[in-house]
Design a protein around this motif. Sequence first.
Motif, PDB file in Angstrom:
ATOM      1  N   HIS A   1       5.115   1.652  43.911  1.00  0.00           N
ATOM      2  CA  HIS A   1       5.990   0.623  44.471  1.00  0.00           C
ATOM      3  C   HIS A   1       7.255   0.444  43.631  1.00  0.00           C
ATOM      4  O   HIS A   1       8.172  -0.269  44.034  1.00  0.00           O
ATOM      5  CB  HIS A   1       5.248  -0.710  44.573  1.00  0.00           C
ATOM      6  N   ARG A   2       7.323   1.089  42.480  1.00  0.00           N
ATOM      7  CA  ARG A   2       8.494   1.034  41.614  1.00  0.00           C
ATOM      8  C   ARG A   2       9.291   2.335  41.746  1.00  0.00           C
ATOM      9  O   ARG A   2       8.721   3.400  41.957  1.00  0.00           O
ATOM     10  CB  ARG A   2       8.081   0.863  40.149  1.00  0.00           C
ATOM     11  N   TYR A   3      10.609   2.222  41.597  1.00  0.00           N
ATOM     12  CA  TYR A   3      11.435   3.418  41.598  1.00  0.00           C
ATOM     13  C   TYR A   3      11.147   4.258  40.350  1.00  0.00           C
ATOM     14  O   TYR A   3      10.841   3.718  39.282  1.00  0.00           O
ATOM     15  CB  TYR A   3      12.920   3.059  41.611  1.00  0.00           C
TER      16      TYR A   3
END
Length: 364
Positions: free
Chosen positions: A61-63
């Motif tokens: 869910h994080r870049y």
Amino acid sequence: MDRPAARPEPRPAVAALPRYVPGARGAADGPPPVKLSSNESPYPPLPSVAQAVAAAGEVAHRYPDMFAVELHERIGAFLGLSAESVAVGGGSVAALHHVLQAYTGAGDEVIFAWRSFEAYPILTQVAGATAVPVPLTEDGRHDLDAMAAAITERTKVILLCSPNNPTGPTLRTAEVEGFLAHVPSRVLVVLDEAYVEFVRDPDVIDGRAALDRHPNLLIARTFSKAYGLAGLRVGYVAGDAELIAPVRSCVTPFSVSAPAQTAAIVSLDARDELLERVEAVVAERGRVADALAELGWTVPDPQGNFVWLAAGERTAEIAAALAAAEPAVLVRPFAGEGIRVTIGTRDENDAMLAALASLGANAS
């Protein structure tokens, strides 16, 4: 009657693009085929790599790190270069795309051998440049004299492929050095070494060493083949930092995912273990080439993880017959020219050889 509305039209160069043909995969509802069509590793990721990828997936869910700082540093250290001398992309094909974006445009020419990696003409046209394909020699090698003769004032980039995909032979040190002596310093030369780990030709050009001698040279490599990360898409180009800087400017932000970055880093740590697998593929390559010779095929010197069958007009017929065998054997045909066969496991290779033997006379 209302006139039909005008439709948006793509650039002519894009509309005329040749189609990239991926390796056949087989029917989803049928028995699994022997898939020797995509130059993939026959081995799954190492457990250490699989575990690292799974852990990286927990924060999907994080870049990812947009600049892939650690990966650039690790590749640079592996090559004995600075991190700024490396540009990472989503596979070496993406890295090559960024090179052509950075250095070519309308009116420029890109020279490459043909047949070679089928993405070369596509990437050239997408960049807006003009492709200048130069036919291979009869034994599947680059004709470097003809490529040198093809250089004009419009030439901006030359792509060299060693070992050549799909035919297999390498480029050798003496011939490349002689060729580069005829290339103007304003022309960028890219040596595509996607299969470098599989090479056993003692005379092969060492791309990394050649970088120190030729300031207009870049090398391209990938984690897809020897490292077995084809599904994660990591590749790079490397060379003089001033040449690499414009390439890095063209890289799509976040184009290398966090799992891919992690897998590449862990794979560099596990390089010795991975190279044991490469040795197994090389041994199988030799066995398969010998078996093909016994069947009457003349195979160009295979230095990648594949072999080339110059099937000519029988290419489509033979590929179709292999696909219809039991079990189905999927290969990569190039219509009217030949068939590239990836080296798989021993059982997969034996299935291919048995199916090929059942067809009778060869086309070499």
